[in-house]
Structure formats: structure tokens, C-alpha cells
Design a protein around this motif. Structure first.
Motif, PDB file in Angstrom:
ATOM      1  N   UNK A  92       0.813  -1.220   0.000  1.00 15.23           N
ATOM      2  CA  UNK A  92       0.000   0.000   0.000  1.00 15.23           C
ATOM      3  C   UNK A  92       0.846   1.271   0.000  1.00 15.23           C
ATOM      4  N   UNK A  93       2.143   1.131  -0.073  1.00 19.34           N
ATOM      5  CA  UNK A  93       3.032   2.295  -0.030  1.00 19.34           C
ATOM      6  C   UNK A  93       3.157   2.931  -1.414  1.00 19.34           C
ATOM      7  N   UNK A  94       3.728   4.125  -1.491  1.00 17.75           N
ATOM      8  CA  UNK A  94       3.962   4.764  -2.795  1.00 17.75           C
ATOM      9  C   UNK A  94       5.239   4.284  -3.480  1.00 17.75           C
ATOM     10  N   UNK A  95       5.885   3.262  -2.942  1.00 12.59           N
ATOM     11  CA  UNK A  95       7.114   2.748  -3.535  1.00 12.59           C
ATOM     12  C   UNK A  95       6.844   2.153  -4.912  1.00 12.59           C
ATOM     13  N   UNK A  96       7.809   2.260  -5.814  1.00  6.82           N
ATOM     14  CA  UNK A  96       7.667   1.621  -7.113  1.00  6.82           C
ATOM     15  C   UNK A  96       7.791   0.112  -6.948  1.00  6.82           C
ATOM     16  N   UNK A  97       7.212  -0.598  -7.887  1.00  7.49           N
ATOM     17  CA  UNK A  97       7.283  -2.055  -7.835  1.00  7.49           C
ATOM     18  C   UNK A  97       8.728  -2.527  -7.967  1.00  7.49           C
ATOM     19  N   UNK A 114      10.608 -12.920  -8.014  1.00  6.58           N
ATOM     20  CA  UNK A 114       9.253 -13.143  -8.544  1.00  6.58           C
ATOM     21  C   UNK A 114       9.128 -12.802 -10.027  1.00  6.58           C
ATOM     22  N   UNK A 115       9.896 -11.804 -10.507  1.00  7.61           N
ATOM     23  CA  UNK A 115       9.796 -11.418 -11.914  1.00  7.61           C
ATOM     24  C   UNK A 115      10.203 -12.560 -12.844  1.00  7.61           C
ATOM     25  N   UNK A 116      11.103 -13.410 -12.382  1.00 12.65           N
ATOM     26  CA  UNK A 116      11.529 -14.546 -13.203  1.00 12.65           C
ATOM     27  C   UNK A 116      10.448 -15.602 -13.320  1.00 12.65           C
ATOM     28  N   UNK A 117       9.396 -15.456 -12.531  1.00 12.31           N
ATOM     29  CA  UNK A 117       8.291 -16.421 -12.561  1.00 12.31           C
ATOM     30  C   UNK A 117       6.976 -15.728 -12.907  1.00 12.31           C
ATOM     31  N   UNK A 118       7.072 -14.604 -13.636  1.00 13.13           N
ATOM     32  CA  UNK A 118       5.901 -13.949 -14.178  1.00 13.13           C
ATOM     33  C   UNK A 118       5.073 -13.157 -13.181  1.00 13.13           C
ATOM     34  N   UNK A 119       5.683 -12.768 -12.050  1.00 15.65           N
ATOM     35  CA  UNK A 119       4.941 -11.989 -11.052  1.00 15.65           C
ATOM     36  C   UNK A 119       5.646 -10.672 -10.783  1.00 15.65           C
ATOM     37  N   UNK A 120       4.860  -9.636 -10.563  1.00 15.23           N
ATOM     38  CA  UNK A 120       5.434  -8.387 -10.064  1.00 15.23           C
ATOM     39  C   UNK A 120       5.731  -8.559  -8.575  1.00 15.23           C
ATOM     40  N   UNK A 121       6.503  -7.639  -8.032  1.00 16.09           N
ATOM     41  CA  UNK A 121       6.822  -7.722  -6.601  1.00 16.09           C
ATOM     42  C   UNK A 121       5.564  -7.623  -5.753  1.00 16.09           C
ATOM     43  N   UNK A 122       4.638  -6.724  -6.136  1.00 12.27           N
ATOM     44  CA  UNK A 122       3.396  -6.604  -5.362  1.00 12.27           C
ATOM     45  C   UNK A 122       2.535  -7.855  -5.503  1.00 12.27           C
ATOM     46  N   UNK A 123       2.529  -8.481  -6.689  1.00 13.28           N
ATOM     47  CA  UNK A 123       1.792  -9.740  -6.841  1.00 13.28           C
ATOM     48  C   UNK A 123       2.344 -10.792  -5.879  1.00 13.28           C
ATOM     49  N   UNK A 186      20.951  -0.132  -2.563  1.00 10.33           N
ATOM     50  CA  UNK A 186      20.975   0.792  -1.429  1.00 10.33           C
ATOM     51  C   UNK A 186      19.981   1.931  -1.633  1.00 10.33           C
ATOM     52  N   UNK A 187      19.832   2.388  -2.860  1.00 10.23           N
ATOM     53  CA  UNK A 187      18.836   3.436  -3.132  1.00 10.23           C
ATOM     54  C   UNK A 187      17.427   2.928  -2.856  1.00 10.23           C
ATOM     55  N   UNK A 188      17.146   1.685  -3.246  1.00 11.99           N
ATOM     56  CA  UNK A 188      15.822   1.103  -2.990  1.00 11.99           C
ATOM     57  C   UNK A 188      15.597   0.914  -1.493  1.00 11.99           C
TER      58      UNK A 188
END
Length: 460
Positions: A92-97, A114-123, A186-188
Motif C-alpha cells: 500500500x506504499x507509494x514505492x515503485x514495484x 518473482x519477476x523470473x516467474x511472471x509476477x510483479x513484486x506486489x503480486x 541501497x537506493x531502494x
């Protein structure tokens, strides 16, 4: 507190929530697919519930659970609930995926993307949330107040601790030696810390551990100070962190509480027999921020001082009885030799390169400590240690203390003197106690060393 309405995490003695889950991934083989990854989530939840079963204290009231040492706020909840709090805080945060994905991968040691398995981080986080939600409710729903999102309303205290967490991440970015997370990572992490300082701090620690970043003592101390502000257990920082500990130095006074032989005496109680196993447990108790083996080194130094002195065996026995309130039995120097043997055994494991030393005694405070001992001696002349068990005349104990203060080590003598005051329940004036605190400060004792006798101060 920051980002929480209550310190729900004080009951965990290791990592927890989302950062605890990333640890489980970092320590496991890479899952082959999403179902296998969710199986790791379930295994983590099951492991916690096995340690603290649902309903294990349901029959007790809140007051009873509190008396027995259960955290009554956390006990209404389980690991799944706390994990969901972390997950929702990111979803629910304003962070980018991409920022969420980067932080997840870093904290999990790159084991699962997760991206390697067809999912976004939020998914992926939503799948974790669904796995948690599918478990039976642990306790009473709705007991915990809903947290206020930090990006909507941040109290001044949260601003301060947020800036401190961000400063540590930026400090890491400025380092050039050793293995470090990438600048993008580190930025993330910094972005997470801005919106959720407490979770950001835990995930930052996990990334440092995953990358095996070498941490010097000064940096480590700052981490522990932050952990204390978040009410985290010290082990959350220690466990898995690569710390460059300074060499053991028994002359360094960095313990917060008592230490050495007087501390061992304080561990004793009336069903304590002074066995090798009991001594071993005591010497393994290094304080927060102490080089492993420090407790054994300081205790060994105290013990060697007495062993090499002219103090009679009977006086050694009286001294131990007075400081420990008489538990178990001792036999003069044989007792000290057992302690020394256990200390050397521990040092051989924790610091095999360490050579035991006995530093020169600090004699500048001998007269000051001696005055305090002699002022108390007439007050306890008719008393005895453990009068209904194996009584030891308090006069013998005070004579032994005077010998230690004048001929062996005023520091050790003063620490044992404080233990004797407690064993004999000697009433103190505020003026006396203030003098004791001043002596402790001059010896370099920790913040709470002398305060364990403040209950002896007479009320006005």
C-alpha cells in the motif's frame, strides 16, 4: 514507536515479519516455482507456531499471562499477522514495484526473484498475504489498532529515527572496502526506510548479512542503538552479521551490568550447586556489543587474582558465601580452579588466540572503597549469611573483603562488596548510594551496575 501503534515485536528474540521470511529464503535452496516459494512461507509460519502453539495460554487471563512472562499484546497475534503487517505496509506504499523487488531480492540473498516467474513484486507480496490470511485466526480479531501509514502522518519522533536509518544506508554507500550491495539496491532500501523506517532497518540488516558485509564495532554499536529505539531484541542485529570484533581486553569496562566473579555470584541461588554446567552457562553470557569470550576473560582475571593471592582458603569460602548469599558449597581454591578451568574452556572455543592476562590492579581507589567497607562492618557485625542454612559470620566476610580491597584489587573488592550488601539486606542512605554510584563511575562501570542495590535505600 515508528509505524506501529504498539511495540508488537518485543517478544521476538530473532528476526521476524518480512525480514525474517527473507532470511528463511536466503538460507534455503532456490524454489523451482511459485508454489514451492509459497511452501517456504508456510514452513516459516509453521515453524513459529510449533515454537509457540496457538492456544497454548488461551486458558490464562491477561494478568496471569503477564505474570508468567508472556507479552499480552503480542500473544493475541502470531507470526502470520505480523508478516501481513509488513507486507501490507509495502503493497500500500507509494514505492515503485521495482524498488520493492530490488529490496526483496537483496534481503533474500537473490534466492527468489518473482519477476523470473511472471509476477510483479506486489503480486508476490499479495500471494504471501493470501497464504497468511488462509491460516486460522490466532486470537481475537481486531485486537490490534490499525497502524497509521507513515507517508500520511509522521510524528516528529518518526522523522528523527527515519533520518538515522537513512543515514546508515548512505554510510554504507560511501564505503569502498569489501562486498557491498549495489548502489541501486541501497537506493531502494533508502526508499523503503523513508516510508517505513522500522521495516527498512530490518531489511537493510538482512541485505548486509546476505552480502556478508564486514561490520566494525563502531558501526555495530550504532545498529544496536537503533535496534534499542525500535525495541528489537539485540539478537536481531547479531544473528548472521559479520562483525569485526576488537581483541578481548579484560581491562575494558563495556558491560552494562555487573561482570566477573561478582556477576557469577549474582547468578547463584539456593538451588544452584556451582556445577561445571552452571558455571559454563554463566561464562557464555557475553553482553551486547562485547567480543565473544569477554565474559569468560573478565571472570578468569578475577579468579586468577584470588588464586594467586595470599587470601586463606577459609576466607575465599566466606567471600563467595557473602557475595552469593551462600548457595552450594565451595572449597577455597579448588572452587576457584574449577571456575578458571571452565573459563579457559570457553575461551579456547570463542577466542583460541587469546592469552589470559591479569592486568595491574587499579589501586588509586583503594582508600575510598576501604572506607565504605569499614563503615558497613559495624552495622553487620551480628549478622550471618544464610543464618538458617549454613551460617557464615558476616564479620568473616567483611574481613575477607578488606583483604581483597587492600591487597588484591579494589575494583573486585567493591563489586563483591555490593553483592554482600544485597545478601545481608543492609539498609542504605541516599548519600551512601550516591557515593557508590560515584565510585562505580570512576571504575568505569556500566549504566546499571550499581543500581541493583538501589532497593536498599531507606525511604525518607
Amino acid at each position: 514507536m515508528t509505524g506501529r501503534q504498539e511495540p508488537y515485536y518485543v517478544d521476538y528474540d530473532t528476526d521476524f515479519g518480512l525480514s525474517g521470511l527473507t532470511e528463511a529464503f536466503a538460507l534455503s535452496p532456490a524454489p523451482e516455482n511459485a508454489d514451492a516459494a509459497l511452501g517456504l512461507v508456510t514452513a516459516k509460519l509453521d515453524a513459529y507456531d510449533r515454537e509457540r502453539p496457538v492456544g497454548s495460554v488461551d486458558h490464562l487471563g491477561a494478568d496471569e499471562r503477564s505474570i508468567l512472562g508472556y507479552d499480552t499484546s503480542h500473544d493475541e497475534w502470531g507470526y502470520a499477522d505480523d508478516l501481513r503487517e509488513d507486507v501490507r505496509g509495502l503493497v500500500e506504499s507509494p514505492l515503485t514495484d521495482e524498488a520493492i523487488r530490488t529490496v526483496w531480492r537483496a534481503a533474500a540473498g537473490g534466492v527468489w526473484d518473482p519477476a523470473a516467474h511472471g509476477m510483479s513484486a506486489r503480486d508476490w507480496l499479495r500471494r504471501i498475504d493470501e497464504t497468511c490470511a488462509a491460516r486460522p485466526p490466532r486470537k481475537v480479531p481486531g485486537r490490534r489498532p490499525a497502524p497509521s501509514p507513515l507517508w500520511d502522518a509522521r510524528p516528529p519522533a518518526a522523522d528523527e529515527v527515519r533520518d538515522d536509518v537513512v543515514a546508515e544506508i548512505r554510510f554504507c554507500r560511501e564505503r569502498s572496502a569489501g562486498s557491498l550491495p549495489s548502489p541501486d539496491t541501497l537506493s531502494a532500501l533508502e526508499e523503503v526506510a523513508v516510508v517505513h523506517p522500522e521495516l527498512g532497518f530490518r531489511l537493510f540488516l538482512r541485505a548486509l548479512k546476505a552480502y556478508s558485509v564486514r561490520i566494525d564495532k563502531e558501526w555495530y554499536d550504532r545498529f544496536q542503538a537503533l535496534a534499542d529505539r525500535f525495541e528489537h531484541h539485540s539478537a536481531l542485529v547479531d544473528s548472521g552479521l559479520d562483525i569485526a570484533w576488537p581483541p578481548i581486553d579484560p581491562a575494558r569496562r563495556d558491560a552494562t551490568w555487573d561482570f566477573g566473579l561478582s556477576h557469577l555470584a549474582g547468578q547463584a541461588h539456593h538451588d544452584w550447586y556451582g556445577s561445571r554446567e552452571e558455571i559454563r552457562r554463566a561464562v557464555e553470557g557475553d553482553g551486547i556489543g562485547q567480543t565473544p569470550g569477554s565474559a569468560a576473560a573478565v571472570l578468569l582475571e578475577d579468579t586468577l587474582r584470588l588464586l594467586r593471592s595470599a587470601l586463606p582458603d577459609a576466607a575465599v569460602t566466606a567471600l563467595w558465601a557473602g557475595a552469593s548469599d551462600g548457595p552450594g558449597s565451595t572449597d577455597g581454591r579448588d572452587w576457584l580452579r574449577l571456575i578458571a578451568d571452565v573459563c579457559r574452556e570457553r575461551l579456547g572455543e570463542a577466542a583460541p588466540g587469546y592469552t589470559p592476562v591479569v592486568t595491574p590492579a587499579r589501586t588509586e581507589l583503594a582508600d575510598t572503597v576501604l572506607r565504605e567497607v569499614r563503615e558497613t562492618a559495624p552495622v553487620v557485625v551480628d549478622k550471618a549469611i544464610s543464618p538458617h542454612w549454613h551460617p557464615v559470620p558476616a564479620a568473616d566476610v567483611m574481613d575477607a573483603l578488606e583483604h581483597v580491597v587492600t591487597r588484591i584489587d579494589p575494583d573486585l573488592g567493591f563489586r563483591l562488596f555490593l553483592r554482600v550488601l544485597s545478601a545481608l539486606s543492609v539498609r542504605l542512605t541516599q548519600e551512601q548510594y550516591d557515593r557508590y554510584e560515584a565510585i562505580g563511575e570512576r571504575f568505569g562501570y556500566g549504566e546499571y551496575h550499581v543500581s541493583y542495590v538501589d532497593y536498599l535505600i531507606e525511604a525518607d
